[in-house]
Design a protein around this motif. Structure first.
Motif, PDB file in Angstrom:
ATOM      1  N   ASN A  88       0.873  -1.179   0.000  1.00  5.17           N
ATOM      2  CA  ASN A  88       0.000   0.000   0.000  1.00  5.17           C
ATOM      3  C   ASN A  88       0.909   1.227   0.000  1.00  5.17           C
ATOM      4  OD1 ASN A  88      -1.839   2.027   0.387  1.00  5.17           O
ATOM      5  ND2 ASN A  88      -2.900   1.041   2.093  1.00  5.17           N
ATOM      6  N   GLY A  89       0.973   1.891  -1.158  1.00  2.00           N
ATOM      7  CA  GLY A  89       1.874   3.031  -1.255  1.00  2.00           C
ATOM      8  C   GLY A  89       3.326   2.648  -1.085  1.00  2.00           C
ATOM      9  N   GLY A  90       3.662   1.405  -1.440  1.00  2.00           N
ATOM     10  CA  GLY A  90       5.039   0.931  -1.314  1.00  2.00           C
ATOM     11  C   GLY A  90       5.344   0.228  -0.014  1.00  2.00           C
ATOM     12  N   SER A  91       4.451   0.318   0.960  1.00  2.81           N
ATOM     13  CA  SER A  91       4.665  -0.332   2.262  1.00  2.81           C
ATOM     14  C   SER A  91       3.990  -1.695   2.280  1.00  2.81           C
ATOM     15  CB  SER A  91       4.111   0.538   3.391  1.00  2.81           C
ATOM     16  OG  SER A  91       4.750   1.803   3.410  1.00  2.81           O
ATOM     17  N   PRO A  92       4.641  -2.717   2.848  1.00  2.96           N
ATOM     18  CA  PRO A  92       4.052  -4.060   2.887  1.00  2.96           C
ATOM     19  C   PRO A  92       2.761  -4.079   3.699  1.00  2.96           C
ATOM     20  CG  PRO A  92       6.406  -4.113   3.414  1.00  2.96           C
ATOM     21  CD  PRO A  92       5.998  -2.675   3.432  1.00  2.96           C
ATOM     22  N   VAL A  93       1.834  -4.896   3.236  1.00  2.00           N
ATOM     23  CA  VAL A  93       0.569  -5.099   3.940  1.00  2.00           C
ATOM     24  C   VAL A  93       0.544  -6.534   4.447  1.00  2.00           C
ATOM     25  CG1 VAL A  93      -1.933  -5.187   3.727  1.00  2.00           C
ATOM     26  CG2 VAL A  93      -0.645  -3.387   2.549  1.00  2.00           C
ATOM     27  N   ALA A  94       0.345  -6.685   5.758  1.00  2.00           N
ATOM     28  CA  ALA A  94       0.335  -8.020   6.352  1.00  2.00           C
ATOM     29  C   ALA A  94      -0.924  -8.769   5.956  1.00  2.00           C
ATOM     30  CB  ALA A  94       0.442  -7.918   7.862  1.00  2.00           C
ATOM     31  N   LEU A  95      -0.769 -10.062   5.711  1.00  5.49           N
ATOM     32  CA  LEU A  95      -1.905 -10.929   5.402  1.00  5.49           C
ATOM     33  C   LEU A  95      -2.413 -11.573   6.684  1.00  5.49           C
ATOM     34  CD1 LEU A  95      -0.601 -12.727   2.178  1.00  5.49           C
ATOM     35  CD2 LEU A  95      -2.125 -10.749   2.307  1.00  5.49           C
ATOM     36  N   GLY A  96      -3.735 -11.757   6.748  1.00 10.10           N
ATOM     37  CA  GLY A  96      -4.314 -12.530   7.839  1.00 10.10           C
ATOM     38  C   GLY A  96      -4.641 -11.760   9.098  1.00 10.10           C
ATOM     39  N   SER A  97      -4.447 -10.445   9.096  1.00 11.16           N
ATOM     40  CA  SER A  97      -4.781  -9.667  10.299  1.00 11.16           C
ATOM     41  C   SER A  97      -5.513  -8.393   9.899  1.00 11.16           C
ATOM     42  CB  SER A  97      -3.520  -9.329  11.093  1.00 11.16           C
ATOM     43  OG  SER A  97      -2.620  -8.565  10.298  1.00 11.16           O
ATOM     44  N   TYR A  98      -6.401  -7.940  10.801  1.00 10.01           N
ATOM     45  CA  TYR A  98      -7.194  -6.739  10.514  1.00 10.01           C
ATOM     46  C   TYR A  98      -6.359  -5.482  10.706  1.00 10.01           C
ATOM     47  CZ  TYR A  98     -11.639  -9.187   9.992  1.00 10.01           C
ATOM     48  OH  TYR A  98     -12.657  -9.992   9.541  1.00 10.01           O
ATOM     49  N   GLN A  99      -6.660  -4.507   9.876  1.00 10.42           N
ATOM     50  CA  GLN A  99      -5.999  -3.205   9.947  1.00 10.42           C
ATOM     51  C   GLN A  99      -6.977  -2.157   9.439  1.00 10.42           C
ATOM     52  OE1 GLN A  99      -2.713  -3.639   6.838  1.00 10.42           O
ATOM     53  NE2 GLN A  99      -3.562  -5.683   7.110  1.00 10.42           N
ATOM     54  N   PRO A 100      -6.808  -0.911   9.850  1.00  8.25           N
ATOM     55  CA  PRO A 100      -7.792   0.121   9.484  1.00  8.25           C
ATOM     56  C   PRO A 100      -7.868   0.322   7.969  1.00  8.25           C
ATOM     57  CG  PRO A 100      -6.393   0.872  11.280  1.00  8.25           C
ATOM     58  CD  PRO A 100      -5.783  -0.397  10.777  1.00  8.25           C
ATOM     59  N   ILE A 101      -9.055   0.676   7.506  1.00 10.70           N
ATOM     60  CA  ILE A 101      -9.265   1.028   6.105  1.00 10.70           C
ATOM     61  C   ILE A 101     -10.212   2.217   6.056  1.00 10.70           C
ATOM     62  CG2 ILE A 101     -11.171  -0.597   5.829  1.00 10.70           C
ATOM     63  CD1 ILE A 101     -10.279  -0.965   2.912  1.00 10.70           C
ATOM     64  N   ALA A 102      -9.971   3.092   5.125  1.00  9.04           N
ATOM     65  CA  ALA A 102     -10.772   4.312   5.027  1.00  9.04           C
ATOM     66  C   ALA A 102     -11.929   4.109   4.059  1.00  9.04           C
ATOM     67  CB  ALA A 102      -9.895   5.468   4.558  1.00  9.04           C
ATOM     68  N   LEU A 103     -12.963   4.928   4.244  1.00  3.24           N
ATOM     69  CA  LEU A 103     -14.047   4.951   3.282  1.00  3.24           C
ATOM     70  C   LEU A 103     -13.544   5.483   1.943  1.00  3.24           C
ATOM     71  CD1 LEU A 103     -16.856   6.420   5.558  1.00  3.24           C
ATOM     72  CD2 LEU A 103     -16.777   4.076   4.654  1.00  3.24           C
ATOM     73  N   GLY A 104     -14.211   5.087   0.891  1.00  4.15           N
ATOM     74  CA  GLY A 104     -13.817   5.540  -0.434  1.00  4.15           C
ATOM     75  C   GLY A 104     -12.957   4.519  -1.164  1.00  4.15           C
ATOM     76  N   PHE A 110      -0.639  -5.614  -6.017  1.00  4.24           N
ATOM     77  CA  PHE A 110      -0.329  -7.026  -5.829  1.00  4.24           C
ATOM     78  C   PHE A 110       0.964  -7.339  -6.561  1.00  4.24           C
ATOM     79  CE2 PHE A 110      -0.562 -11.484  -7.229  1.00  4.24           C
ATOM     80  CZ  PHE A 110      -0.650 -12.112  -5.994  1.00  4.24           C
ATOM     81  N   ASN A 111       1.891  -8.006  -5.874  1.00  9.31           N
ATOM     82  CA  ASN A 111       3.185  -8.383  -6.442  1.00  9.31           C
ATOM     83  C   ASN A 111       3.221  -9.901  -6.600  1.00  9.31           C
ATOM     84  OD1 ASN A 111       4.672  -5.597  -5.864  1.00  9.31           O
ATOM     85  ND2 ASN A 111       3.602  -6.196  -3.988  1.00  9.31           N
ATOM     86  N   ALA A 112       3.231 -10.380  -7.845  1.00 11.02           N
ATOM     87  CA  ALA A 112       3.164 -11.820  -8.108  1.00 11.02           C
ATOM     88  C   ALA A 112       4.502 -12.488  -7.801  1.00 11.02           C
ATOM     89  CB  ALA A 112       2.790 -12.065  -9.558  1.00 11.02           C
ATOM     90  N   SER A 113       4.468 -13.577  -7.053  1.00 11.25           N
ATOM     91  CA  SER A 113       5.686 -14.293  -6.671  1.00 11.25           C
ATOM     92  C   SER A 113       5.865 -15.615  -7.395  1.00 11.25           C
ATOM     93  CB  SER A 113       5.697 -14.541  -5.154  1.00 11.25           C
ATOM     94  OG  SER A 113       5.647 -13.321  -4.445  1.00 11.25           O
ATOM     95  N   SER A 114       4.786 -16.363  -7.558  1.00 13.46           N
ATOM     96  CA  SER A 114       4.870 -17.653  -8.243  1.00 13.46           C
ATOM     97  C   SER A 114       3.609 -17.866  -9.059  1.00 13.46           C
ATOM     98  CB  SER A 114       5.077 -18.794  -7.244  1.00 13.46           C
ATOM     99  OG  SER A 114       3.967 -18.905  -6.369  1.00 13.46           O
ATOM    100  N   LEU A 115       3.745 -18.660 -10.118  1.00 12.65           N
ATOM    101  CA  LEU A 115       2.633 -18.806 -11.054  1.00 12.65           C
ATOM    102  C   LEU A 115       1.487 -19.617 -10.453  1.00 12.65           C
ATOM    103  CD1 LEU A 115       2.741 -21.884 -12.460  1.00 12.65           C
ATOM    104  CD2 LEU A 115       4.774 -20.910 -13.492  1.00 12.65           C
ATOM    105  N   GLY A 116       0.305 -19.362 -10.982  1.00 13.92           N
ATOM    106  CA  GLY A 116      -0.903 -20.027 -10.512  1.00 13.92           C
ATOM    107  C   GLY A 116      -2.014 -19.005 -10.311  1.00 13.92           C
ATOM    108  N   ILE A 117      -3.142 -19.480  -9.807  1.00 11.65           N
ATOM    109  CA  ILE A 117      -4.292 -18.626  -9.513  1.00 11.65           C
ATOM    110  C   ILE A 117      -4.197 -18.122  -8.080  1.00 11.65           C
ATOM    111  CG2 ILE A 117      -6.802 -18.506  -9.295  1.00 11.65           C
ATOM    112  CD1 ILE A 117      -5.877 -18.681 -12.145  1.00 11.65           C
ATOM    113  N   VAL A 118      -4.426 -16.828  -7.877  1.00 12.22           N
ATOM    114  CA  VAL A 118      -4.512 -16.265  -6.525  1.00 12.22           C
ATOM    115  C   VAL A 118      -5.904 -15.659  -6.355  1.00 12.22           C
ATOM    116  CG1 VAL A 118      -3.710 -14.432  -4.988  1.00 12.22           C
ATOM    117  CG2 VAL A 118      -2.056 -15.819  -6.238  1.00 12.22           C
ATOM    118  N   ASN A 119      -6.666 -16.203  -5.416  1.00 12.29           N
ATOM    119  CA  ASN A 119      -7.961 -15.638  -5.036  1.00 12.29           C
ATOM    120  C   ASN A 119      -7.740 -14.832  -3.766  1.00 12.29           C
ATOM    121  OD1 ASN A 119      -9.538 -16.881  -7.133  1.00 12.29           O
ATOM    122  ND2 ASN A 119      -9.331 -18.819  -6.032  1.00 12.29           N
TER     123      ASN A 119
END
Length: 386
Positions: A88-104, A110-119
């Protein structure tokens, strides 16, 4: 129990009556809040390993309420076979934990690391506990490409550029870019592509298609070049090893020519005859994989001298510095010409200096059929040799 169906203040009046028909009332005011919100996302699509793709998370309230806050959690949903990270703006975003998000609108990458489908599962909850989710799908592919040899020369002559064509291809157009470097595991050589001599082990941008490469052999040792092609997005590399045969063409250097003549004899009628000798010296070089099969010199004696029109142009075999036996009659200085080979002994009428600055050609040929020819001017000076 009272359940409000619309947001806003709900005024409820309670009335109690006894058996004497006496009533009492009480007013209760309840403020109903609509805490519902909308959550949507965009940015689904295809990308390549190590490539990035922006996606958007959009959050809005149905009814504005500044007291409500929101949190978001990102995770990989079922069916995910690839992998990647989020920033987010160049800063890593942790997976699996809640963090604040703004309206709007919230723009992330997303930075792809290995091939395949990512949901990518995106879950948002508000401070009243209402939870909603959306999914962004990324199809991560690898770029299929190849580096092959199209053509090469049978020999690469020392200090001469020889063609070496490489082919860079993709199985399907990706729109990605490539770079290449080379290294030598055997031999010494200069390697040119993109119109200039490249430095070993230095990446240079290249294009799809035929890469016209030129190699200049600098020694007769077998040249082994390792070309490394890299996709600038996926960072995947392909290696191509090419073995080339360097070859030294037969050459002659250090040319020296000379001339000597004997005393006049058979004088009469205003002219004398003389015996003369022509000399030449040179250094020969050849490939380690060949022998010298012939060296020949063609000398133009000229036709301007009286009684010598028959001299004209003559060719002599100089192979291995072995010449036919010559008669050095009346030329006492002939034997003093050490370091030269005496390739012609002849008699003429007139002044030998007329032989000075006559053109000649000399050709050397090796056992593989390669040859070199040189054109020079013959020095026929009595006082000094060239």
């Amino acid at each position: 129990e009272y359940i409000g169906s619309v947001s806003g203040n709900h005024d409820i009046t309670f009335t109690a009556t006894n058996q004497l028909n006496i009533s009492k009332t009480a007013l209760v005011s309840i403020n109903y809040i609509n805490n519902n919100f909308t959550l949507s996302s965009s940015g689904d699509g295809t990308l390549y390993v190590n490539q990035t793709k922006d996606f958007n998370v959009f959050l809005s309230q149905l009814i504005p309420d500044a007291s409500l806050t929101y949190q978001v959690k990102y995770s990989f949903d079922t069916g995910t076979t690839g992998s990647g990270t989020i920033t987010n703006g160049g800063s890593p975003v942790a997976l699996g934990s809640y963090q604040p998000i703004a309206l709007g609108s919230n723009l992330l990458t997303f930075n792809a690391s290995s091939l395949g489908i990512v949901n990518l599962l995106i879950e948002v909850k508000n401070s009243n506990g209402l939870l909603k989710s959306t999914v962004v799908m990324f199809d991560i592919k690898n770029v299929s490409f190849s580096l092959t040899l199209e053509s090469k020369a049978s020999y690469y002559f020392l200090n001469e550029k020889g063609a070496l064509d490489l082919k860079i291809a993709e199985s399907s157009t990706s729109g990605t870019n490539y770079e290449m470097k080379y290294s030598l595991s055997s031999g010494t050589a200069d390697v040119d592509y993109n119109g200039s001599t490249q430095l070993a082990n230095q990446w240079t941008d290249v294009n799809l298609g035929t890469l016209n490469t030129e190699v200049t052999a600098l020694s007769e040792q077998t040249i082994i070049i390792i070309f490394t092609l890299r996709n600038k997005i996926t960072q995947e590399v392909k290696n191509l090893t090419v073995s080339l045969n360097p070859y030294r063409k037969p050459t002659l250097t250090n040319f020296r020519t000379g001339y000597s003549e004997g005393n006049a004899y058979n004088c009469g009628g205003g002219s004398c005859s003389r015996w003369a000798n022509n000399y030449i010296s040179f250094t020969s070089n050849k490939s380690i994989n060949a022998t010298i099969t012939s060296i020949s010199i063609t000398l133009n004696y000229g036709n301007a001298m009286v009684n010598n029109a028959s001299l004209g142009t003559k060719t002599f075999n100089l192979t291995n510095y072995v010449t036919s036996t010559v008669n050095e009659t009346n030329d006492t200085r002939a034997s003093a010409r050490t370091g030269y080979m005496n390739f012609d002994n002849f008699s003429f009428d007139g002044n030998g200096y007329w032989f000075h600055d006559r053109p000649y050609t000399i050709t050397i040929t090796d056992s593989n059929g390669f040859s070199s020819t040189y054109t020079r001017t013959y020095t026929a000076s009595l006082a000094d040799f060239q």
